[in-house]
Write a protein that holds these residues in place. Structure first.
Motif, PDB file in Angstrom:
ATOM      1  N   VAL A 194      50.432  60.467  41.489  1.00  0.00           N
ATOM      2  CA  VAL A 194      50.759  59.046  41.635  1.00  0.00           C
ATOM      3  C   VAL A 194      50.595  58.339  40.299  1.00  0.00           C
ATOM      4  O   VAL A 194      51.450  57.578  39.865  1.00  0.00           O
ATOM      5  CB  VAL A 194      49.865  58.384  42.701  1.00  0.00           C
ATOM      6  CG1 VAL A 194      50.161  56.908  42.804  1.00  0.00           C
ATOM      7  CG2 VAL A 194      50.088  59.049  44.051  1.00  0.00           C
ATOM      8  N   SER A 195      49.474  58.610  39.640  1.00  0.00           N
ATOM      9  CA  SER A 195      49.231  57.946  38.356  1.00  0.00           C
ATOM     10  C   SER A 195      50.224  58.404  37.301  1.00  0.00           C
ATOM     11  O   SER A 195      50.707  57.614  36.516  1.00  0.00           O
ATOM     12  CB  SER A 195      47.822  58.243  37.864  1.00  0.00           C
ATOM     13  OG  SER A 195      46.910  58.069  38.900  1.00  0.00           O
ATOM     14  N   SER A 212      53.457  57.000  37.585  1.00  0.00           N
ATOM     15  CA  SER A 212      53.349  55.589  37.249  1.00  0.00           C
ATOM     16  C   SER A 212      53.588  55.346  35.767  1.00  0.00           C
ATOM     17  O   SER A 212      54.311  54.461  35.373  1.00  0.00           O
ATOM     18  CB  SER A 212      51.944  55.122  37.638  1.00  0.00           C
ATOM     19  OG  SER A 212      51.890  53.757  37.713  1.00  0.00           O
ATOM     20  N   VAL A 213      52.926  56.175  34.981  1.00  0.00           N
ATOM     21  CA  VAL A 213      52.961  55.907  33.546  1.00  0.00           C
ATOM     22  C   VAL A 213      54.155  56.542  32.856  1.00  0.00           C
ATOM     23  O   VAL A 213      54.638  56.061  31.850  1.00  0.00           O
ATOM     24  CB  VAL A 213      51.659  56.424  32.894  1.00  0.00           C
ATOM     25  CG1 VAL A 213      51.613  56.032  31.446  1.00  0.00           C
ATOM     26  CG2 VAL A 213      50.465  55.842  33.615  1.00  0.00           C
ATOM     27  N   ARG A 226      54.526  60.205  47.148  1.00  0.00           N
ATOM     28  CA  ARG A 226      55.481  59.118  47.031  1.00  0.00           C
ATOM     29  C   ARG A 226      55.441  58.168  48.220  1.00  0.00           C
ATOM     30  O   ARG A 226      56.260  57.282  48.333  1.00  0.00           O
ATOM     31  CB  ARG A 226      56.917  59.624  46.933  1.00  0.00           C
ATOM     32  CG  ARG A 226      57.044  61.092  46.729  1.00  0.00           C
ATOM     33  CD  ARG A 226      58.476  61.535  46.680  1.00  0.00           C
ATOM     34  NE  ARG A 226      59.134  60.873  45.581  1.00  0.00           N
ATOM     35  CZ  ARG A 226      60.342  60.343  45.678  1.00  0.00           C
ATOM     36  NH1 ARG A 226      60.989  60.393  46.811  1.00  0.00           N
ATOM     37  NH2 ARG A 226      60.880  59.762  44.636  1.00  0.00           N
ATOM     38  N   ARG A 234      44.784  53.174  36.069  1.00  0.00           N
ATOM     39  CA  ARG A 234      45.628  54.312  35.730  1.00  0.00           C
ATOM     40  C   ARG A 234      47.050  54.150  36.213  1.00  0.00           C
ATOM     41  O   ARG A 234      47.881  55.003  35.971  1.00  0.00           O
ATOM     42  CB  ARG A 234      45.033  55.581  36.326  1.00  0.00           C
ATOM     43  CG  ARG A 234      43.695  55.893  35.707  1.00  0.00           C
ATOM     44  CD  ARG A 234      42.750  56.294  36.772  1.00  0.00           C
ATOM     45  NE  ARG A 234      41.412  56.518  36.274  1.00  0.00           N
ATOM     46  CZ  ARG A 234      40.348  56.572  37.061  1.00  0.00           C
ATOM     47  NH1 ARG A 234      40.505  56.409  38.345  1.00  0.00           N
ATOM     48  NH2 ARG A 234      39.167  56.796  36.560  1.00  0.00           N
ATOM     49  N   LEU A 235      47.302  53.058  36.938  1.00  0.00           N
ATOM     50  CA  LEU A 235      48.675  52.840  37.382  1.00  0.00           C
ATOM     51  C   LEU A 235      49.325  51.822  36.449  1.00  0.00           C
ATOM     52  O   LEU A 235      48.646  51.048  35.788  1.00  0.00           O
ATOM     53  CB  LEU A 235      48.687  52.292  38.803  1.00  0.00           C
ATOM     54  CG  LEU A 235      48.058  53.172  39.877  1.00  0.00           C
ATOM     55  CD1 LEU A 235      48.124  52.481  41.219  1.00  0.00           C
ATOM     56  CD2 LEU A 235      48.762  54.505  39.938  1.00  0.00           C
ATOM     57  N   ASN A 236      50.656  51.786  36.434  1.00  0.00           N
ATOM     58  CA  ASN A 236      51.310  50.776  35.612  1.00  0.00           C
ATOM     59  C   ASN A 236      51.370  49.460  36.376  1.00  0.00           C
ATOM     60  O   ASN A 236      50.954  49.363  37.525  1.00  0.00           O
ATOM     61  CB  ASN A 236      52.693  51.246  35.152  1.00  0.00           C
ATOM     62  CG  ASN A 236      53.660  51.390  36.318  1.00  0.00           C
ATOM     63  OD1 ASN A 236      53.448  50.855  37.393  1.00  0.00           O
ATOM     64  ND2 ASN A 236      54.728  52.117  36.091  1.00  0.00           N
ATOM     65  N   ASP A 259      53.334  49.422  39.722  1.00  0.00           N
ATOM     66  CA  ASP A 259      52.633  50.097  40.804  1.00  0.00           C
ATOM     67  C   ASP A 259      51.409  49.324  41.278  1.00  0.00           C
ATOM     68  O   ASP A 259      51.058  49.344  42.448  1.00  0.00           O
ATOM     69  CB  ASP A 259      52.259  51.512  40.396  1.00  0.00           C
ATOM     70  CG  ASP A 259      53.446  52.450  40.434  1.00  0.00           C
ATOM     71  OD1 ASP A 259      53.414  53.484  39.746  1.00  0.00           O
ATOM     72  OD2 ASP A 259      54.409  52.140  41.158  1.00  0.00           O
ATOM     73  N   ALA A 279      58.460  52.351  50.954  1.00  0.00           N
ATOM     74  CA  ALA A 279      58.264  52.365  49.506  1.00  0.00           C
ATOM     75  C   ALA A 279      59.344  51.534  48.821  1.00  0.00           C
ATOM     76  O   ALA A 279      59.093  50.876  47.813  1.00  0.00           O
ATOM     77  CB  ALA A 279      58.263  53.797  48.990  1.00  0.00           C
ATOM     78  N   ASN A 292      56.318  48.421  32.981  1.00  0.00           N
ATOM     79  CA  ASN A 292      55.926  49.826  32.958  1.00  0.00           C
ATOM     80  C   ASN A 292      54.687  50.112  32.142  1.00  0.00           C
ATOM     81  O   ASN A 292      54.311  51.265  31.959  1.00  0.00           O
ATOM     82  CB  ASN A 292      57.079  50.671  32.416  1.00  0.00           C
ATOM     83  CG  ASN A 292      58.186  50.786  33.442  1.00  0.00           C
ATOM     84  OD1 ASN A 292      57.938  51.112  34.597  1.00  0.00           O
ATOM     85  ND2 ASN A 292      59.391  50.486  33.024  1.00  0.00           N
ATOM     86  N   ALA A 293      54.054  49.036  31.670  1.00  0.00           N
ATOM     87  CA  ALA A 293      52.868  49.259  30.848  1.00  0.00           C
ATOM     88  C   ALA A 293      51.696  49.684  31.714  1.00  0.00           C
ATOM     89  O   ALA A 293      51.566  49.278  32.859  1.00  0.00           O
ATOM     90  CB  ALA A 293      52.530  47.976  30.096  1.00  0.00           C
ATOM     91  N   GLU A 294      50.841  50.500  31.153  1.00  0.00           N
ATOM     92  CA  GLU A 294      49.646  50.937  31.871  1.00  0.00           C
ATOM     93  C   GLU A 294      48.693  49.759  32.001  1.00  0.00           C
ATOM     94  O   GLU A 294      48.402  49.082  31.018  1.00  0.00           O
ATOM     95  CB  GLU A 294      48.978  52.062  31.080  1.00  0.00           C
ATOM     96  CG  GLU A 294      48.156  53.006  31.931  1.00  0.00           C
ATOM     97  CD  GLU A 294      47.618  54.158  31.114  1.00  0.00           C
ATOM     98  OE1 GLU A 294      48.418  54.775  30.387  1.00  0.00           O
ATOM     99  OE2 GLU A 294      46.411  54.420  31.192  1.00  0.00           O
TER     100      GLU A 294
END
Lengths: 335, 239, 291
Positions: A7-8, A11-12, A197, B91-93, B96, B109, B130-132
């Protein structure tokens, strides 16, 4: 280490379409290879393959609670044993097909996890306390199964050989079990992919990161963790059933040993917590280590020694796991 | 009244943090909560949001008694909050993080993603989508806190010192955001120390002192309240 | 049968004696946990190392107790080396990394022992082997000796932590490593000292226990479980608590053996631990983390 989870990571650095295509091709090639592989290997080779996919599927099921939910459970062997005992017992004493036993095992494991989870998560057992609590459960189960003659006592339950049996009795040549474990592994990988997801996986990631924040977002932490726990237990049971059929017996000393409890954790952590491919890679690597070193077998115990050393070295060199390493490497190459 | 507090109190083993607060908030209001450090403002927020259970009193939200409900239950009913020290899901952007909030009201989703995009647009975070989260500037992190809370589609939003540490231009932008949120139909309770912001955007101000309500009224009334001036405001230089 | 006071006393005494050694093992684990913040799965392996030191001594023709001093010296050096080369790096890593590492250490140590001694049960008879009567009660002499020695070492540890300069340094680092550095406490040296002392004490506990039991490599897991349990009951990081926890575990074990049977002892000990985790996770001496 959880920053490496699917997931992380998605994300990045969301995978570019070309990379995704590459992944799919790789996966198809892998599956094709896996299906064909046993034809190319001798009996020993097949045994190794069985071992790899046994640990891959077993550790994959642990990955759900340990990786995606971030709760370090040391009681996983208990649900594995439940599956094994359910099918062995119903076959031996009721003459039922192990397929029935498998379904029963899944059900019982799910119920047991729901009961245990309701207690431990309600009481907010976290971190090391959760680990020790689940370990306690596993140990209690081991002693109970070993001392109650209804379950075969310390001798366990032998599974009588039935030559010429129909496939419903789940007794095959080793190659048969290989395909079963392979199928389980692929199924669990698919399950983990879906979790990564879905809303479920997302909220698990939030709970894992910060339970207080999770609550402000309408998530009930213990309910989510419970669901993950039950799911991981229900996926552990079939592994137990098939393994029992493979070794033709079930007994508390082997199925619930401290060592079994601890070993299931390792492929997922080494391969990458909370990732789809982690457990498989971890299982493959560790099995190879043991195989290669047992070739050099100086004395019995040497391959175990090498395995132990590998476990000491690995987390120092590759703390996040093999798959995140590969994934990040490919991502960096792509930029 | 969207929020009714009746004699809400909180004791911590001898320390009285909140001492019988009675307060009404009408839907659509933008209410400022001011007071000295340690007066009990954040504790009050924690009580409203459900992070703490009150030692006494009643809390009514949207017509229902929520006094004994836990934080996640109140969140599901429409109370959202930000934290004084931002707690991004590191840890998510950004997208998210906000999706995590959006999932509170939808299981899909895809829908969560679209809600998140909308909110990000409103909060002016599109360029950082999209940045962390852990790498953001303080101002952006605070905006992320707000966005994430907004994504849960709340009826009541509690903002805890969302402007602390911001430069004047950032403060103005934050004020704009608050007004925009209010315009979209969300009731706002705002804890602030930045007087310029409070006096210029809130229609009502509540002063908290030693766990209780010292004074209540329009910004003008509060500014001329001698008690408030003595306890907290001091002689106003310029507003 | 339980109503016979002599029998009951005998059970409790034996439980106490076993508990005393468990107490020492728990104390060393809780120190490592409290000071180095390390969840050490290999702790049980240290006990096993001690057990096999005794076995080694026996096979060389010496009384196992004579192994204590040489083992302490040799192991101090080895543990110090282990700390400097590996452990020091590990303690700054996330818990999961530490867990895998210590599991690796446990496995490697056990495997090494298995390579040398195989898995057959061993014994380490000593001049203290046998039993004696205290009043009406039959008491195993090696267990008595082990208890007394363990109690001595355990209290010595506690006194050391409470009254010596290095003990203070260890406690300071346990509470706040960085702040301790600011007042000129050598952090790494202190951590190394805590690790080495704990490790050596654990190994000595193993040597002490050897004459009283049958030795197999699987002992590692057994004592690991007992140590975890005792530490949880007695509160993580609390030395006196660990001692009490160890005694409680020993008594529970003895009562279970007497009332239900030897095979059930693990279950009841872990059931007790589970109850503690649910009802009082902070342990006997902890402060409940409540809001």
């Amino acid at each position: 280490m959880y920053s490496a989870s699917d997931v992380s990571a998605a994300s990045v650095a969301p995978p570019a379409p070309r990379r995704r295509a590459l992944l799919v091709i790789g996966l198809v090639a892998f599956v094709a290879g896996a299906v064909v592989a046993p034809q190319l290997l001798d009996r020993h080779g097949v045994a190794i393959l069985v071992s790899i996919f046994f640990w891959a599927s077993f550790s994959s099921s642990w990955n759900i609670i340990g990786g995606y939910a971030g709760q370090f459970s040391l009681g996983h062997a208990a649900f594995f044993a439940v599956g094994a005992y359910a099918s062995a017992w119903t076959y031996r004493y009721l003459g039922l097909s192990p397929l029935v036993g498998l379904a029963l095992g899944v059900l019982v494991a799910g119920l047991a996890a729901a009961a245990l989870g309701a207690i431990v998560f309600r009481y907010k057992l976290l971190g090391t306390y959760f680990a020790i609590g689940t370990l306690a459960f596993s140990e209690i189960l081991r002693v109970t199964l070993g001392n109650v003659s209804w379950f075969g006592g310390s001798g366990g339950i032998p599974i009588p050989l039935a030559p010429e049996a129909p496939w419903t009795l789940l007794q095959f040549q080793p190659v048969g079990y290989y395909y079963l474990f392979l199928a389980l592994t692929l199924a669990y990988m698919l399950l983990c992919w879906w979790i990564g997801r879905s809303r479920f996986g997302f909220q698990l990631a939030v709970v894992r990161d910060n339970e207080d924040v999770a609550e402000t977002l309408g998530v009930r932490p213990e309910s989510l963790k419970l669901r993950a726990f039950v799911l991981s237990a229900m996926t552990a049971a079939p592994v137990g059933t098939i393994y029992a059929q493979y070794v033709m017996f079930v007994e508390p000393q082997t199925f619930l040993s401290f060592s079994m409890v601890i070993q299931v954790v390792i492929p997922a952590v080494i391969g990458g917590l909370g990732t789809v491919f982690g457990p498989v890679l971890g299982a493959a690597l560790l099995t190879l280590v043991i195989e290669l070193t047992s070739e050099l077998a100086v004395r019995p115990g040497f391959s175990l020694f090498a395995y132990g050393c590998a476990l000491m070295v690995f987390p120092l060199l590759v703390p996040s796991g093999i798959w995140p390493l590969i994934r990040d490497f490919v991502a960096r190459r792509g930029r | 009244m969207i929020l009714k507090l009746r004699d809400v109190a909180k004791h911590f083993k001898g320390l009285v943090a909140v001492d019988g607060v009675t307060l009404d908030v009408a839907p659509g209001e933008l209410v400022g909560i001011i007071g000295r450090n340690g007066a009990g403002k954040t504790t009050l927020f924690n009580l409203i949001a459900g992070r703490l259970q009150p030692s006494g009193g009643r809390i009514e939200f949207a017509g229902a008694d929520v006094t004994t409900l836990r934080a996640y239950q109140r969140a599901r009913r429409g109370i959202a909050r930000t934290f004084q020290v931002p707690e991004p899901l590191g840890r998510l952007n950004v997208l998210d993080n906000v999706k995590a909030g959006a999932f509170a009201t939808t299981a899909s989703a895809r829908e969560a993603a679209s809600i998140a995009e909308e909110v990000i647009e409103l909060c002016n975070l599109r360029h950082k989508k999209n940045a962390e989260a852990a790498e953001l500037t303080l101002a952006d992190m605070k905006r992320l806190e707000v966005a994430r809370a907004l994504a849960t589609r709340p009826k009541l939003l509690l903002l805890d010192e969302v402007m602390a540490g911001l430069r004047p231009t950032e403060v103005s932008a934050a004020m704009e955001l608050c007004r925009a949120i209010r315009a979209s139909g969300v009731t706002l309770l705002v804890i602030e120390h930045v007087m310029f912001a409070v006096m210029n955007m809130c229609e009502r101000v509540v002063v908290i002192e030693q766990g209780g309500v010292l004074a209540e009224g329009t910004p003008g009334e509060i500014l001329s309240n001698q008690q408030v001036v003595d306890v907290y405001l001091g002689r106003p230089k310029h507003v | 049968m339980l109503t016979d006071p002599a029998y009951l006393t005998e059970i409790l005494i034996n439980g106490l004696l076993a508990g005393g050694v468990y107490a020492l093992i728990a104390v060393t684990m809780t120190v490592v946990f409290g000071v180095l913040k390390l969840f050490n799965f290999a702790h049980g392996a240290f006990v096993t190392v001690g057990l096999y030191c005794a076995v080694l001594a026996t096979s060389l023709g010496y009384d196992p107790y004579l192994a204590i001093v040489p083992a302490a010296l040799v192991m101090s050096a080895m543990l110090w080396l282990l700390y400097v080369l590996l452990i020091d790096r590990i303690i700054s890593r996330p818990t999961l990394t530490q867990v895998i590492f210590t599991i690796g250490l446990l496995t490697a140590a056990d495997a090494l022992i298995e390579m040398i001694w195989r898995t057959d049960p061993r014994v380490a008879p000593s001049i203290t082997s046998g039993a004696l009567f205290i009043g009406d009660i039959l008491v195993s002499k090696p267990r008595l000796v082990a208890f007394l020695a363990a109690a001595l070492i355990g209290f010595g540890f506690w006194a050391f932590l409470k009254w010596s300069w290095w003990g203070l340094a260890i406690r300071a680092v346990a509470q706040h490593g960085q702040a301790a550095q600011l007042i000129a406490i050598p952090r790494r040296a202190t951590l190394a000292l805590a690790f080495v002392l704990s490790g050596v004490a654990t190994i000595v506990a193993g040597i002490l226990m050897a004459p009283a039991i049958t030795v197999t490599p699987s002992a590692s897991y057994v004592y690991l479980g007992i140590a975890f349990g005792a530490v949880v009951i007695g509160t993580k990081g609390n030395v006196l608590g660990a001692m009490l926890g160890g005694i409680i575990v020993g008594l529970t074990e003895a009562l279970t053996i007497a009332l239900v049977g030897d095979e059930w002892k693990d279950a009841f000990v872990f059931a007790l631990v589970l109850v503690f985790l649910l009802v009082r996770p902070e342990g006997l001496f902890g402060r409940p983390a409540n809001v």
